[in-house]
Design a protein around this motif. Structure first.
Motif, PDB file in Angstrom:
ATOM      1  N   LEU A 181     -10.542  69.384  60.503  1.00 15.47           N
ATOM      2  CA  LEU A 181     -10.713  70.617  59.732  1.00 15.47           C
ATOM      3  C   LEU A 181     -10.944  70.299  58.257  1.00 15.47           C
ATOM      4  CD1 LEU A 181     -10.621  73.755  59.838  1.00 15.47           C
ATOM      5  CD2 LEU A 181      -8.199  73.576  59.233  1.00 15.47           C
ATOM      6  N   GLN A 182     -10.203  69.321  57.732  1.00 11.70           N
ATOM      7  CA  GLN A 182     -10.393  68.913  56.345  1.00 11.70           C
ATOM      8  C   GLN A 182     -11.791  68.335  56.125  1.00 11.70           C
ATOM      9  OE1 GLN A 182      -6.922  66.306  55.658  1.00 11.70           O
ATOM     10  NE2 GLN A 182      -6.167  67.866  54.239  1.00 11.70           N
ATOM     11  N   ALA A 183     -12.278  67.580  57.112  1.00  4.36           N
ATOM     12  CA  ALA A 183     -13.626  67.010  57.011  1.00  4.36           C
ATOM     13  C   ALA A 183     -14.669  68.124  56.946  1.00  4.36           C
ATOM     14  CB  ALA A 183     -13.894  66.092  58.200  1.00  4.36           C
ATOM     15  N   PHE A 184     -14.485  69.157  57.762  1.00  7.86           N
ATOM     16  CA  PHE A 184     -15.408  70.300  57.737  1.00  7.86           C
ATOM     17  C   PHE A 184     -15.314  71.032  56.405  1.00  7.86           C
ATOM     18  CE2 PHE A 184     -16.146  69.476  62.083  1.00  7.86           C
ATOM     19  CZ  PHE A 184     -17.188  70.280  62.527  1.00  7.86           C
ATOM     20  N   ASN A 185     -14.092  71.239  55.926  1.00  6.16           N
ATOM     21  CA  ASN A 185     -13.912  71.991  54.687  1.00  6.16           C
ATOM     22  C   ASN A 185     -14.596  71.309  53.505  1.00  6.16           C
ATOM     23  OD1 ASN A 185     -12.530  74.243  53.231  1.00  6.16           O
ATOM     24  ND2 ASN A 185     -11.549  72.545  52.166  1.00  6.16           N
ATOM     25  N   SER A 186     -14.597  69.967  53.510  1.00  2.52           N
ATOM     26  CA  SER A 186     -15.229  69.226  52.418  1.00  2.52           C
ATOM     27  C   SER A 186     -16.674  68.829  52.730  1.00  2.52           C
ATOM     28  CB  SER A 186     -14.418  67.964  52.095  1.00  2.52           C
ATOM     29  OG  SER A 186     -14.342  67.114  53.225  1.00  2.52           O
ATOM     30  N   GLY A 187     -17.146  69.208  53.931  1.00  2.00           N
ATOM     31  CA  GLY A 187     -18.521  68.858  54.306  1.00  2.00           C
ATOM     32  C   GLY A 187     -18.737  67.372  54.432  1.00  2.00           C
ATOM     33  N   ASN A 188     -17.692  66.652  54.850  1.00  2.00           N
ATOM     34  CA  ASN A 188     -17.739  65.192  54.927  1.00  2.00           C
ATOM     35  C   ASN A 188     -18.227  64.762  56.312  1.00  2.00           C
ATOM     36  OD1 ASN A 188     -17.227  62.399  54.928  1.00  2.00           O
ATOM     37  ND2 ASN A 188     -15.478  62.635  53.564  1.00  2.00           N
ATOM     38  N   ILE A 222     -24.214  72.131  57.794  1.00  5.05           N
ATOM     39  CA  ILE A 222     -24.289  73.257  56.870  1.00  5.05           C
ATOM     40  C   ILE A 222     -23.274  73.077  55.743  1.00  5.05           C
ATOM     41  CG2 ILE A 222     -23.726  75.717  56.633  1.00  5.05           C
ATOM     42  CD1 ILE A 222     -25.096  76.162  59.336  1.00  5.05           C
ATOM     43  N   LEU A 223     -22.054  72.679  56.115  1.00  4.50           N
ATOM     44  CA  LEU A 223     -21.003  72.481  55.113  1.00  4.50           C
ATOM     45  C   LEU A 223     -21.298  71.267  54.235  1.00  4.50           C
ATOM     46  CD1 LEU A 223     -18.045  73.364  57.459  1.00  4.50           C
ATOM     47  CD2 LEU A 223     -18.711  74.623  55.412  1.00  4.50           C
ATOM     48  N   CYS A 224     -21.961  70.268  54.807  1.00  4.52           N
ATOM     49  CA  CYS A 224     -22.399  69.108  54.030  1.00  4.52           C
ATOM     50  C   CYS A 224     -23.447  69.560  53.002  1.00  4.52           C
ATOM     51  CB  CYS A 224     -22.975  68.045  54.961  1.00  4.52           C
ATOM     52  SG  CYS A 224     -23.567  66.561  54.112  1.00  4.52           S
ATOM     53  N   LEU A 225     -24.362  70.418  53.435  1.00  2.00           N
ATOM     54  CA  LEU A 225     -25.377  70.961  52.535  1.00  2.00           C
ATOM     55  C   LEU A 225     -24.730  71.740  51.388  1.00  2.00           C
ATOM     56  CD1 LEU A 225     -28.234  71.847  51.695  1.00  2.00           C
ATOM     57  CD2 LEU A 225     -28.097  73.630  53.433  1.00  2.00           C
ATOM     58  N   MET A 226     -23.725  72.555  51.716  1.00  2.00           N
ATOM     59  CA  MET A 226     -23.037  73.330  50.686  1.00  2.00           C
ATOM     60  C   MET A 226     -22.308  72.423  49.698  1.00  2.00           C
ATOM     61  SD  MET A 226     -21.612  76.464  53.031  1.00  2.00           S
ATOM     62  CE  MET A 226     -20.819  77.345  51.676  1.00  2.00           C
ATOM     63  N   GLU A 227     -21.791  71.305  50.200  1.00  2.54           N
ATOM     64  CA  GLU A 227     -21.112  70.345  49.332  1.00  2.54           C
ATOM     65  C   GLU A 227     -22.112  69.653  48.404  1.00  2.54           C
ATOM     66  OE1 GLU A 227     -18.204  68.083  47.512  1.00  2.54           O
ATOM     67  OE2 GLU A 227     -18.043  69.880  48.761  1.00  2.54           O
ATOM     68  N   ILE A 228     -23.301  69.347  48.916  1.00  6.29           N
ATOM     69  CA  ILE A 228     -24.353  68.746  48.096  1.00  6.29           C
ATOM     70  C   ILE A 228     -24.701  69.684  46.939  1.00  6.29           C
ATOM     71  CG2 ILE A 228     -26.785  68.065  48.051  1.00  6.29           C
ATOM     72  CD1 ILE A 228     -26.428  67.176  50.997  1.00  6.29           C
TER      73      ILE A 228
END
Length: 325
Positions: A181-188, A222-228
């Protein structure tokens, strides 16, 4: 599996004892008949404050119906319960908690992850975590995390990560899903792939995760994109799609699809320039920030303050008479 009907905190007078007695019936139909008799007796009293215990008892009937596999009648009682709740004032928290708990279990039985997630969080809003047993908390935290990962259009995990129940997973065999869940939250994306590799056996035991592997990969991308996007300053959000493709390990065509999905879901706002192969992002949906993200935000704020000070000194140097006056 979490208990079917957790008892926590105070309950409306006339509601708790009948529910406890009904749990002793091995035959669910007999339990339902007993509770319906209790409701009739409560109504016969003609007291002004019987709606709370009646609703409380009805939710136990809904639980029995759900355990029998009768989703239709369970849903009917939940709809009636919602109407009753909306018409009441100063409702005991236990009534709200019981209603939302049964709602969550109804949606869980239908594998509606998004609705389960919403209902279970609302249940927790009316429940003190200290009143719940440790096994119950661990099971509910696991179910909530699973629902957050699999729920359609759930991209913000802030409320769950901020709730103390999530920490009940730490130190257990299910701790891996907390880190996921933490990985998803940070888009990692890299961390997600590492967790999948290290905890492959535990992950494979969760059929829902296996069946939704493709959707999970799309969500983490998607979350990785948002983190970028978040990692860039507001004046530097003209992003080449090739840069996004490199970090997400996707083709430029897949990145374009990902961007369109983000735009349609209102996770970001911006314009895709297919000719130049760039996307200009003007807004990104706020999310709960991890430690690294907070540090990045602090560094950007320091940089901005430095620019402001430099500009101020430049203006003062060019207009000494105005400054002195």
């Amino acid at each position: 599996m979490a208990p079917a009907h957790p008892q926590a905190g105070s309950v409306p007078r006339g509601g708790r004892r009948p529910v406890v007695v009904s749990l002793q019936y091995l035959d669910k139909d007999a339990g339902i008949n007993y509770l319906e008799g209790v409701i009739s007796k409560l109504r016969d009293t003609r007291e002004s404050l019987v709606e709370e215990p009646i609703l409380y008892v009805k939710m136990q009937i809904a639980t029995f119906l759900l355990e029998k596999g009768n989703q239709k009648d369970c849903k009917k009682l939940l709809e009636e319960g919602k109407t009753t709740l909306d018409s009441m004032v100063d409702v005991d928290p236990s009534v709200h908690a019981t209603y939302y708990w049964v709602c969550s279990q109804y949606h869980k039985s239908r594998q509606d992850y998004s609705e389960f997630y919403k209902s279970a969080l609302l249940y927790l809003a009316y429940t003190t975590v200290e009143s719940l047993s440790e096994p119950f908390k661990q099971n509910l935290a696991f179910d909530l995390t699973l629902a957050a990962l699999l729920g359609e259009n759930i991209y913000n995990f802030g409320e769950l990560l901020a709730h103390p129940i999530i920490h009940s997973l730490l130190g257990t065999q299910a701790e891996w899903i907390f880190h996921m869940l933490q990985a998803f939250n940070s888009g990692n994306l890299a961390l997600y792939q590492e967790i999948c590799k290290v905890h492959n056996t535990a992950l494979s035991a969760q059929l829902a995760l296996v069946q939704n592997e493709r959707n999970l990969l799309e969500k983490i991308n998607i979350l990785c994109l948002m983190e970028i996007i978040f990692s860039r300053s507001s004046e530097n959000r003209m992003i080449p799609m090739r840069d996004i493709a490199e970090q997400t390990k996707l083709s430029v065509e897949d990145v374009e699809y990902l961007l369109m999905k983000c735009l349609s879901a209102r996770l970001i706002e911006g314009i895709i320039d297919q000719v130049d192969g760039v996307v200009h992002v003007s807004w990104v949906q706020p999310r709960v920030l991890g430690i690294d993200q907070v540090k990045s935000l602090r560094d950007r704020l320091d940089t901005w303050i430095g620019k402001v000070n430099t500009t101020l000194l430049s203006v003062e140097a060019e207009t000494p008479d105005l400054v002195s006056s």
